[in-house]
Write a protein that holds these residues in place. Sequence first.
Motif, PDB file in Angstrom:
ATOM      1  N   ASN A  13       4.242  -1.563   9.468  1.00  0.00           N
ATOM      2  CA  ASN A  13       5.053  -1.248   8.304  1.00  0.00           C
ATOM      3  C   ASN A  13       4.273  -0.291   7.407  1.00  0.00           C
ATOM      4  O   ASN A  13       3.416  -0.711   6.636  1.00  0.00           O
ATOM      5  CB  ASN A  13       5.403  -2.523   7.526  1.00  0.00           C
ATOM      6  N   GLU A  16       4.089  -1.116   3.513  1.00  0.00           N
ATOM      7  CA  GLU A  16       3.165  -2.181   3.133  1.00  0.00           C
ATOM      8  C   GLU A  16       1.719  -1.727   3.278  1.00  0.00           C
ATOM      9  O   GLU A  16       0.861  -2.035   2.439  1.00  0.00           O
ATOM     10  CB  GLU A  16       3.426  -3.422   3.978  1.00  0.00           C
ATOM     11  N   ASN A  17       1.425  -0.986   4.350  1.00  0.00           N
ATOM     12  CA  ASN A  17       0.074  -0.457   4.527  1.00  0.00           C
ATOM     13  C   ASN A  17      -0.271   0.560   3.446  1.00  0.00           C
ATOM     14  O   ASN A  17      -1.421   0.628   2.993  1.00  0.00           O
ATOM     15  CB  ASN A  17      -0.064   0.181   5.909  1.00  0.00           C
ATOM     16  N   GLY A  78      12.125   1.339   2.377  1.00  0.00           N
ATOM     17  CA  GLY A  78      10.964   0.494   2.627  1.00  0.00           C
ATOM     18  C   GLY A  78       9.955   0.567   1.501  1.00  0.00           C
ATOM     19  O   GLY A  78       9.367  -0.454   1.110  1.00  0.00           O
TER      20      GLY A  78
END
Length: 269
Positions: A13, A16-17, A78
Motif C-alpha cells: 500500500n 500507507e508506506n 488511498g
Amino acid sequence: MTEQVYGESFGGNPAENYQRFFVPAIGAPVAEDLMEVARLQPGERVLDVACGTGVVTRLAAEQVGVAGKLAGLDVNPGMLLVARSHTPPDISIDWYESSAESMPLPDEAFDVVLCQMALQFIPNKLAALREMRRVLDTGGRAFVTVPGPKPPLFAIMTDALARHLGPQAASFGDLVFSMHDVDELSELMRSAGFREVDVQAHTKTLRLPAPSDFLWQYINSTPIAEAAAQAGEAKRQALERDVCAQWQEFVLDGAMQMQVGMTTATAQK
C-alpha cells in the motif's frame, strides 16, 4: 534484502508506506519550511492542494487553530484514506477527492492555498493554478513548492532503476524533479493571474535512513512499488547492490545526508 523480509516490510500500500516512511524523512521537514514561509494566522481558511496523506494540512491546522477552516484535496483516494486516519479527532479538516484542475469548491472560499511538492505531477499545471486562484478570496495568498534539480543521490537511483526495472520505473524519478526552474514557475503563476509573484530557490539538507532502508522505503512509497514487486527477487537484489554501493559516499554516522533544491513560489490574488 531477502524475499521474505521484502514482503514483511512493505504491505503493497504505497499511501500507507508514504505516511510511514516518506513523510518523516522528506515530507515533514519540507512542510515545516513551508509553514515558516506561509506564516498562517489564527482563523484563516486554508486549502492544501494535492495534500497526499495530509502532513501539510495538519500542520496548517495547528497554526490557524479552532477558529480556522481547513481543507485538503487530492485525486488519490488511498492517500485521503490515510490522511483521515492520521488526523486527530479534535482537528476538523474537510477532505475532497478531486483533481486540482477542477476543484469542487466555491469561488473566494479560502485565504491561503498551499501546494507542496505536487505541481510537477499535475497534467495541466496552468489550469490547476487558475483553480487555486479562483478559490482564493481577494488578497489571498498562494504558496507552491517544487523540488529540483535532481540531486546526485536520486540521479544514482534513477539510473539504476532504468537498468534493473526499466525506463518506466525510472521515469518517475525524472518527473519528481522536472519542475524547479524559477523563471518557468514565475511565468506559470503570472499566466494564472496571480500578482506579487515571488519565486525563490534554496537548498534543503535532509537526513535520510541508511542506504538499503531508504531505497526500499522510497520505492514502496511511490508508484515504482508495482514495478519492484513484479521484478522478482534477483532483480531487486541487483538493484540494491548497485544503488547502495554508490550511495556509500552520502553515508554519515549510519544515515545518509542529501542536499536538494527547493523552489518556492509565493503570490497573491
